[in-house]
Design a protein around this motif. Structure first.
Motif, PDB file in Angstrom:
ATOM      1  N   LEU A   8      86.131  16.627 -72.893  1.00 54.38           N
ATOM      2  CA  LEU A   8      84.809  16.043 -73.147  1.00 54.38           C
ATOM      3  C   LEU A   8      84.753  15.288 -74.483  1.00 54.38           C
ATOM      4  O   LEU A   8      84.341  14.122 -74.512  1.00 54.38           O
ATOM      5  N   PRO A   9      85.189  15.888 -75.598  1.00 47.61           N
ATOM      6  CA  PRO A   9      85.209  15.105 -76.835  1.00 47.61           C
ATOM      7  C   PRO A   9      86.170  13.920 -76.753  1.00 47.61           C
ATOM      8  O   PRO A   9      85.927  12.871 -77.357  1.00 47.61           O
ATOM      9  N   GLY A  10      87.249  14.075 -75.991  1.00 47.58           N
ATOM     10  CA  GLY A  10      88.171  12.953 -75.805  1.00 47.58           C
ATOM     11  C   GLY A  10      87.492  11.773 -75.135  1.00 47.58           C
ATOM     12  O   GLY A  10      87.718  10.616 -75.491  1.00 47.58           O
ATOM     13  N   MET A  11      86.642  12.077 -74.156  1.00 46.84           N
ATOM     14  CA  MET A  11      85.878  10.999 -73.503  1.00 46.84           C
ATOM     15  C   MET A  11      84.895  10.368 -74.491  1.00 46.84           C
ATOM     16  O   MET A  11      84.692   9.149 -74.475  1.00 46.84           O
ATOM     17  N   GLY A  16      83.362   5.815 -78.040  1.00 44.32           N
ATOM     18  CA  GLY A  16      83.173   5.298 -79.389  1.00 44.32           C
ATOM     19  C   GLY A  16      84.080   4.126 -79.700  1.00 44.32           C
ATOM     20  O   GLY A  16      83.652   3.114 -80.258  1.00 44.32           O
ATOM     21  N   VAL A  17      85.336   4.242 -79.323  1.00 45.86           N
ATOM     22  CA  VAL A  17      86.294   3.161 -79.590  1.00 45.86           C
ATOM     23  C   VAL A  17      85.943   1.919 -78.776  1.00 45.86           C
ATOM     24  O   VAL A  17      85.956   0.792 -79.296  1.00 45.86           O
ATOM     25  N   VAL A  18      85.601   2.102 -77.506  1.00 38.20           N
ATOM     26  CA  VAL A  18      85.207   0.965 -76.669  1.00 38.20           C
ATOM     27  C   VAL A  18      83.938   0.312 -77.237  1.00 38.20           C
ATOM     28  O   VAL A  18      83.825  -0.917 -77.272  1.00 38.20           O
ATOM     29  N   GLY A  19      83.003   1.117 -77.714  1.00 37.88           N
ATOM     30  CA  GLY A  19      81.784   0.568 -78.316  1.00 37.88           C
ATOM     31  C   GLY A  19      82.070  -0.278 -79.535  1.00 37.88           C
ATOM     32  O   GLY A  19      81.499  -1.356 -79.714  1.00 37.88           O
ATOM     33  N   VAL A  20      82.982   0.191 -80.394  1.00 34.28           N
ATOM     34  CA  VAL A  20      83.349  -0.587 -81.584  1.00 34.28           C
ATOM     35  C   VAL A  20      84.004  -1.902 -81.177  1.00 34.28           C
ATOM     36  O   VAL A  20      83.660  -2.974 -81.692  1.00 34.28           O
ATOM     37  N   VAL A  21      84.929  -1.837 -80.231  1.00 33.41           N
ATOM     38  CA  VAL A  21      85.644  -3.046 -79.804  1.00 33.41           C
ATOM     39  C   VAL A  21      84.681  -4.060 -79.196  1.00 33.41           C
ATOM     40  O   VAL A  21      84.712  -5.252 -79.532  1.00 33.41           O
ATOM     41  N   ARG A  22      83.794  -3.604 -78.301  1.00 35.24           N
ATOM     42  CA  ARG A  22      82.850  -4.530 -77.660  1.00 35.24           C
ATOM     43  C   ARG A  22      81.885  -5.127 -78.680  1.00 35.24           C
ATOM     44  O   ARG A  22      81.556  -6.316 -78.604  1.00 35.24           O
ATOM     45  N   THR A 120      75.844  -5.728 -86.922  1.00 29.76           N
ATOM     46  CA  THR A 120      77.161  -5.306 -86.460  1.00 29.76           C
ATOM     47  C   THR A 120      77.643  -4.107 -87.264  1.00 29.76           C
ATOM     48  O   THR A 120      78.170  -3.142 -86.700  1.00 29.76           O
ATOM     49  N   GLY A 121      77.446  -4.154 -88.569  1.00 28.55           N
ATOM     50  CA  GLY A 121      77.855  -3.048 -89.427  1.00 28.55           C
ATOM     51  C   GLY A 121      77.159  -1.749 -89.065  1.00 28.55           C
ATOM     52  O   GLY A 121      77.789  -0.684 -89.028  1.00 28.55           O
ATOM     53  N   CYS A 122      75.871  -1.820 -88.785  1.00 26.18           N
ATOM     54  CA  CYS A 122      75.127  -0.607 -88.406  1.00 26.18           C
ATOM     55  C   CYS A 122      75.618  -0.036 -87.085  1.00 26.18           C
ATOM     56  O   CYS A 122      75.791   1.177 -86.955  1.00 26.18           O
ATOM     57  N   VAL A 123      75.837  -0.896 -86.104  1.00 22.98           N
ATOM     58  CA  VAL A 123      76.299  -0.411 -84.799  1.00 22.98           C
ATOM     59  C   VAL A 123      77.707   0.164 -84.909  1.00 22.98           C
ATOM     60  O   VAL A 123      78.002   1.231 -84.351  1.00 22.98           O
ATOM     61  N   VAL A 124      78.588  -0.514 -85.647  1.00 23.29           N
ATOM     62  CA  VAL A 124      79.951  -0.016 -85.827  1.00 23.29           C
ATOM     63  C   VAL A 124      79.926   1.318 -86.576  1.00 23.29           C
ATOM     64  O   VAL A 124      80.643   2.256 -86.214  1.00 23.29           O
ATOM     65  N   ALA A 125      79.079   1.430 -87.602  1.00 21.05           N
ATOM     66  CA  ALA A 125      78.975   2.691 -88.345  1.00 21.05           C
ATOM     67  C   ALA A 125      78.524   3.821 -87.423  1.00 21.05           C
ATOM     68  O   ALA A 125      79.050   4.940 -87.498  1.00 21.05           O
ATOM     69  N   PHE A 126      77.579   3.548 -86.544  1.00 18.71           N
ATOM     70  CA  PHE A 126      77.138   4.566 -85.593  1.00 18.71           C
ATOM     71  C   PHE A 126      78.304   5.030 -84.724  1.00 18.71           C
ATOM     72  O   PHE A 126      78.530   6.229 -84.550  1.00 18.71           O
TER      73      PHE A 126
END
Length: 153
Positions: A8-11, A16-22, A120-126
């Motif tokens: 579950l944490p792996g998902m 999180g990684v996909v969100g940063v990339v997008r 972008t910075g705020c979303v990436v930080a999240f």
């Protein structure tokens, strides 16, 4: 049972990684369109809102616009953009910014590099905090299960 504390944490880490990339990809596309792209006059074909949440959670409303424009080469392009200005209504004409190699990724948002960078910075930080929390949870779970194995008969 232990696998649940890793899967579950792996998902969550993957999300999180996909969100940063997008987020970084779309921000880069918008910035490049503003700096190096072309402009065209587009017409707003449709404006609508979507809502999510409710009940125990807060309601979030997202404004969508559907635009259509003609590229310098004469190609008609239609695209949808979220969170545009609330003052743009169906039938209004706006300036869009697009890259000739990919006109479907246009933007009707007026150039504002600082605002784009801050958002972008705020979303990436999240997403980074979200990912670090999931990794921390996995680390704590691993520590607990390792310690439990040490005390098992």
């Amino acid at each position: 049972m232990e696998a649940l504390f890793y899967i579950l944490p792996g998902m969550f880490v993957v999300v999180g990684v996909v969100g940063v990339v997008r987020t970084l990809r779309r921000s880069s596309e918008i910035s490049r369109a503003w700096r190096h792209g072309r402009t065209a006059e587009a017409r707003c074909l449709r404006s609508y809102t979507t809502t999510s949440g409710g009940g125990e959670t807060s309601v979030t409303t997202t404004l969508h616009h559907v635009y259509e424009y003609r590229t310098a080469e004469g190609r008609v392009v239609r695209f949808e953009e979220t969170n545009g200005p609330g003052t743009v209504l169906e039938g209004d004409f706006v300036t869009v910014y697009y890259l000739p190699e990919d006109p479907s990724k246009a933007t009707a948002k007026p150039p504002a590099q600082g605002r784009l960078a801050a958002g972008t910075g705020c979303v990436v930080a999240f997403f980074v905090v979200f990912t670090l929390f999931a990794l921390g949870f996995m680390g704590v779970a691993h520590f607990i299960f390792s310690a439990a194995d040490d005390f098992a008969p």
